[in-house]
Write an enzyme that holds these catalytic residues in place. Structure first.
Site, PDB file in Angstrom:
ATOM      1  N   ASP A  60     -63.313   4.842 -50.159  1.00  0.00           N
ATOM      2  CA  ASP A  60     -62.300   5.895 -50.136  1.00  0.00           C
ATOM      3  C   ASP A  60     -60.891   5.302 -50.145  1.00  0.00           C
ATOM      4  O   ASP A  60     -60.537   4.499 -49.281  1.00  0.00           O
ATOM      5  CB  ASP A  60     -62.510   6.719 -48.857  1.00  0.00           C
ATOM      6  N   SER A 115     -59.796  10.866 -52.008  1.00  0.00           N
ATOM      7  CA  SER A 115     -60.627  11.443 -50.950  1.00  0.00           C
ATOM      8  C   SER A 115     -61.069  12.869 -51.300  1.00  0.00           C
ATOM      9  O   SER A 115     -61.524  13.136 -52.402  1.00  0.00           O
ATOM     10  CB  SER A 115     -59.869  11.379 -49.624  1.00  0.00           C
TER      11      SER A 115
END
Length: 420
Positions: A273, A27
């Site tokens: 992600d 992330s």
């Protein structure tokens, strides 16, 4: 992104950065990593790099024409998805940069021996929905050298990620994905589909409402016309409706020898992600061939500061990977955690876990600081950036001696085994 910068800066200041072999991130941490490796000798000039990142976040500008131009160009690709829209609107708006360089260009910085080796995470959304976060099949990793399906030990050179393959042979080489796109892929939204869908739709409408009202022109090219705009609008609308993210050509398409029929029969995969799985890069660093003996786990996630640690325990149990026993009684105080937890085990790596906000670096204000520095905050002023950098750095400086003790303990243990 900001917290990792503070951590690395203090590791370098304390003379500990040289001890680190791998730097793994998911992330927002990947944004910091990729910004660092554009500077070949970043480990030796942390102050300069810190200022560059601060300036980018607070002083750079955002250009609607540039964003529009990138979207129109991206929409020409058959694999256009919400990741493109996210990358060239939200991520560009946060980082104030459209980075057209490539991850493969970081090889020199990764091979110099002065910097840790960088490894970035994503997950295959379809595998995640079927196999959960605890299956290696879910995980996908990127390095300056390769893009890899973690669970299948299958990879292609990074510059061929996104190209078309069939039966293991390259059929159509495409241009390597630029870093701005990878920012969007690694840092795509991680909340619920319903909330994100509502957010994307509102952003989509506001973005084009602004485009219609503004007199700011974007540079036209021979192909830049109403047809291009219509194509992009139609594709983005379709992708919102079908919630299409991170679509890219599957290099394992029709590949023999891979025991995953659904995967090899898919011409494309959907990468998102890795925070939706485990918001820390444990699966990357725990690959057996990496032989990691000490894991410094700096947790920057929201909420429960021990969630990723507990998930790592489950991941390792499910996949027969050595991991130290974790006494969950030590992890009960999620609202007022300590700044360092150490877990050791025979035949397993030692894990040192550092919650970002804790009773040492912000005593009495843990909850307030979590709210102030929420991951969904889109803009930071320079004062808050420096406050967060300092807070993250304290978790290193306050625990320097503990880290050194664990390094010495591991070295002594290794010498003892070698002697026996």
């Amino acid at each position: 992104m900001i917290a990792l910068q503070g951590t690395l800066q203090e590791l370098q200041k304390q003379g500990l950065l040289d001890t680190i072999m791998y730097l793994c991130g998911v992330s927002g941490a990947t944004w910091c990593m990729s910004a660092l490796y554009k500077q070949g000798d970043w480990a030796e000039k942390m102050e300069t790099v810190k200022q560059l990142i601060c300036d980018a976040l607070t002083k750079s500008t955002w250009s609607l024409p540039k964003a529009m131009q990138m979207l129109l160009e991206a929409a020409k690709d058959e694999n256009y998805s919400l990741t493109d829209f996210w990358a060239y609107t939200i991520i560009y708006g946060m980082l104030h940069e459209l980075d057209k360089s490539h991850l493969s260009e970081h090889r020199g910085a990764a091979e110099s021996g002065n910097n840790p080796y960088p490894i970035y995470a994503a997950v295959d959304e379809r595998s995640f929905c079927k196999a959960t976060e605890y299956s290696p099949a879910t995980w996908f990793e990127f390095t300056p050298h390769e893009a890899s399906f973690l669970g299948y030990r299958a990879s292609v050179p990074m510059e061929l990620f996104g190209s078309e393959f069939k039966k293991g042979e390259l059929k159509n080489q495409k241009e390597e994905k630029i870093l701005s796109y990878l920012y969007g892929l690694w840092g795509s939204c991680i909340g619920s589909k319903e909330e994100n869908e509502r957010f994307i739709i509102e952003l989509f409408h506001n973005f084009f409402k602004r485009k219609m009202k503004t007199s700011e022109p974007f540079r036209a090219t021979a192909d830049s016309s109403a047809v291009d705009l219509g194509r992009m609008l139609a594709k983005t609308s379709y992708d919102i409706l079908h919630w299409k993210w991170g679509t890219t050509n599957n290099f394992l398409y029709k590949c023999s020898g891979v025991q995953a029929p659904e995967l090899v029969n898919d011409k494309v995969v959907s990468l998102v992600d890795a925070g939706i799985a485990i918001n820390c890069a444990y699966p990357l660093v725990l690959r057996p061939e990496r032989k990691v003996q000490l894991i410094l786990s700096f947790d920057y996630g929201p909420g429960d500061p021990f969630k990723t640690l507990k998930q790592a325990v489950t991941y390792c149990k499910d996949n027969c990977i050595p991991f130290p026993e974790v006494d969950e009684k030590l992890l009960e105080d999620t609202e007022n955690p300590s700044d360092c937890y150490i877990f050791r085990g025979e035949g397993a790596p030692t894990v040192m876990h550092f919650p970002l906000f804790n009773k040492v670096n912000c005593p009495g204000y843990v909850t307030e600081w979590r709210i102030l520095f929420t991951p969904v905050r889109f803009l930071y002023n320079e004062k808050d950036i420096h406050k967060l950098l300092h807070t993250a750095s304290l978790n290193v400086s306050n625990n320097k001696d503990k880290i050194l003790e664990e390094i010495k303990h591991i070295v002594a243990r290794s010498r003892k085994k070698a002697g026996s």
